[in-house]
Design a protein around this motif. Sequence first.
Motif, mmCIF file in Angstrom:
data_model
loop_
_atom_site.group_PDB
_atom_site.id
_atom_site.type_symbol
_atom_site.label_atom_id
_atom_site.label_comp_id
_atom_site.label_asym_id
_atom_site.label_seq_id
_atom_site.Cartn_x
_atom_site.Cartn_y
_atom_site.Cartn_z
ATOM 1 N N ARG A 131 0.824 -1.210 0.000
ATOM 2 C CA ARG A 131 0.000 0.000 0.000
ATOM 3 C C ARG A 131 0.858 1.260 0.000
ATOM 4 O O ARG A 131 0.495 2.280 -0.591
ATOM 5 N N ALA A 132 1.997 1.195 0.640
ATOM 6 C CA ALA A 132 2.850 2.377 0.804
ATOM 7 C C ALA A 132 3.807 2.587 -0.359
ATOM 8 O O ALA A 132 4.621 3.517 -0.340
ATOM 9 N N LEU A 133 3.712 1.764 -1.387
ATOM 10 C CA LEU A 133 4.673 1.802 -2.488
ATOM 11 C C LEU A 133 4.871 3.196 -3.106
ATOM 12 O O LEU A 133 6.001 3.573 -3.413
ATOM 13 N N PRO A 134 3.813 3.998 -3.332
ATOM 14 C CA PRO A 134 4.041 5.309 -3.967
ATOM 15 C C PRO A 134 4.991 6.204 -3.189
ATOM 16 O O PRO A 134 5.675 7.043 -3.774
ATOM 17 N N LYS A 162 7.126 -4.103 -8.455
ATOM 18 C CA LYS A 162 6.795 -3.542 -7.145
ATOM 19 C C LYS A 162 7.796 -4.025 -6.093
ATOM 20 O O LYS A 162 8.272 -3.247 -5.262
ATOM 21 N N ARG A 163 8.104 -5.299 -6.124
ATOM 22 C CA ARG A 163 9.069 -5.850 -5.180
ATOM 23 C C ARG A 163 10.457 -5.247 -5.405
ATOM 24 O O ARG A 163 11.171 -4.940 -4.434
ATOM 25 N N GLU A 164 10.828 -5.066 -6.658
ATOM 26 C CA GLU A 164 12.133 -4.479 -6.947
ATOM 27 C C GLU A 164 12.214 -3.031 -6.474
ATOM 28 O O GLU A 164 13.254 -2.583 -5.973
ATOM 29 N N ARG A 167 12.789 -3.244 -2.740
ATOM 30 C CA ARG A 167 14.143 -3.693 -2.399
ATOM 31 C C ARG A 167 15.165 -2.578 -2.582
ATOM 32 O O ARG A 167 16.135 -2.478 -1.828
ATOM 33 N N LYS A 168 14.939 -1.740 -3.562
ATOM 34 C CA LYS A 168 15.880 -0.668 -3.855
ATOM 35 C C LYS A 168 15.797 0.473 -2.848
ATOM 36 O O LYS A 168 16.805 1.135 -2.567
ATOM 37 N N ASN A 169 14.610 0.715 -2.278
ATOM 38 C CA ASN A 169 14.400 1.958 -1.537
ATOM 39 C C ASN A 169 14.077 1.821 -0.055
ATOM 40 O O ASN A 169 14.083 2.820 0.652
ATOM 41 N N VAL A 170 13.814 0.622 0.422
ATOM 42 C CA VAL A 170 13.507 0.439 1.842
ATOM 43 C C VAL A 170 14.728 -0.134 2.543
ATOM 44 O O VAL A 170 15.241 -1.191 2.161
ATOM 45 N N GLY A 188 9.161 -12.064 -0.679
ATOM 46 C CA GLY A 188 10.359 -11.456 -1.221
ATOM 47 C C GLY A 188 11.006 -10.380 -0.385
ATOM 48 O O GLY A 188 12.010 -9.796 -0.803
ATOM 49 N N ILE A 189 10.452 -10.071 0.808
ATOM 50 C CA ILE A 189 11.138 -9.128 1.690
ATOM 51 C C ILE A 189 12.430 -9.790 2.159
ATOM 52 O O ILE A 189 12.402 -10.905 2.690
#
Length: 409
Positions: A131-134, A162-164, A167-170, A188-189
């Motif tokens: 949900r928080a992806l944006p 979305k998973r990528e 992974r790149k930003n969190v 995938g986390i």
Amino acid sequence: MSSTDARHTVLFLELGTMGGGSFQSLYELLGAFDPQRVRPIVVFVNRTRYLDMVRDMGVQVHLVRDLAYSLETPKFLRRRFEKLADRGPLRMPSLARPLLRFVHGSLINALVRIIRDENVDLLYLNGQINRALPALLAVEATGVPCVCHLRSKDGTTFEGVKRELARKNVGAYISICKANYDYWTERGIPLQGHFIIHNGMPDFDVEPLDLTEFGIPAGAVTVGCVSRLIPEKGHEFLLQGFAELASSREDAWCLMIGDGPMEERLRTMARELGVAERVVFTGYESRAKEIMASLNCLAQLSSTDPFGRTVPEAMRLNCPVVASDRGGIREVIRPEENGLLVTYGDIKALASALERAMYDRELAARLTAAGSETVRNSLSIHSKASRILEIMLALIQGEKPVVSYPGEF
């Protein structure tokens, strides 16, 4: 003063709609941080009572409108925008970012502006990553480190691009229980930087409420459930178990504390089971804790809850707990020691557990004493805030967060 001793500005993002458990958990967490270490700013996308509650703490608050998440958007449009942002990136991976910007542009722009204007050191996502992806587009635009607090599941569409992006930003994830940890790990986390920290409980004292105001006779023996009236909370299971109990215990009463779309269905079910006269629907209640303090038993029978807040709250209030053996509750309740667990759907087992918790005073005293100790020793909000601060500081300093163990187990 070292960077670990400095005061850091942290921007918390709450994307929920109705002001439920994630809002309360955030509110309590904000109050537990040392104000000399953390300067919080909070962004909401909906006006609930928590906006004013947080502002009254002296915390800077922003209300930002979002096409998919704000209730001000007409319902039929909101659903279409949310579906577009949720499914679109998977169907058109090359357009993932433009789609997210189209639907969530006002939110993303507001986050970027606040991060830059307020010199924010870290963005804290107070909910599940799908949900928080944006918000991650604001992370990309500003380079600010990011923590995501995984308070629920709902990761069906969390895959591919979305998973990528996540992974790149969190930089770190916090799961509220092992069940959540396992769920998101399967999707995938990464294990590195993924921690388990249970919701903490603050100290509070309330006066028990006189339940006769709800039409319950003095001297009645009561069981209650505090939650939204939605399918996954197990209200139908509770009614079935209560009806079995009520057939032999004429002084037993049940309270459904909360509101939601299932109310009429549950009222009909209570009539069909022959217990409608002994089941009270209170609607939404701001005095839920006061009611819990008056109950002989709390029933938390969710089929999916990662970590129901009402269980430790009831323990703190010396109310015996009967819960389903699902999700994170199993990580808190030690059967026959600080609460009772039942197999979800086993009506006779539930009726038996309710009867024991409600009528066996020796057992109830033992459960409540151990439950209160569990909250004091293992679920202190201040100890949880300290662990979370440790993770945030590592990211702010450009390090990978490391603790002596991944979580509570």
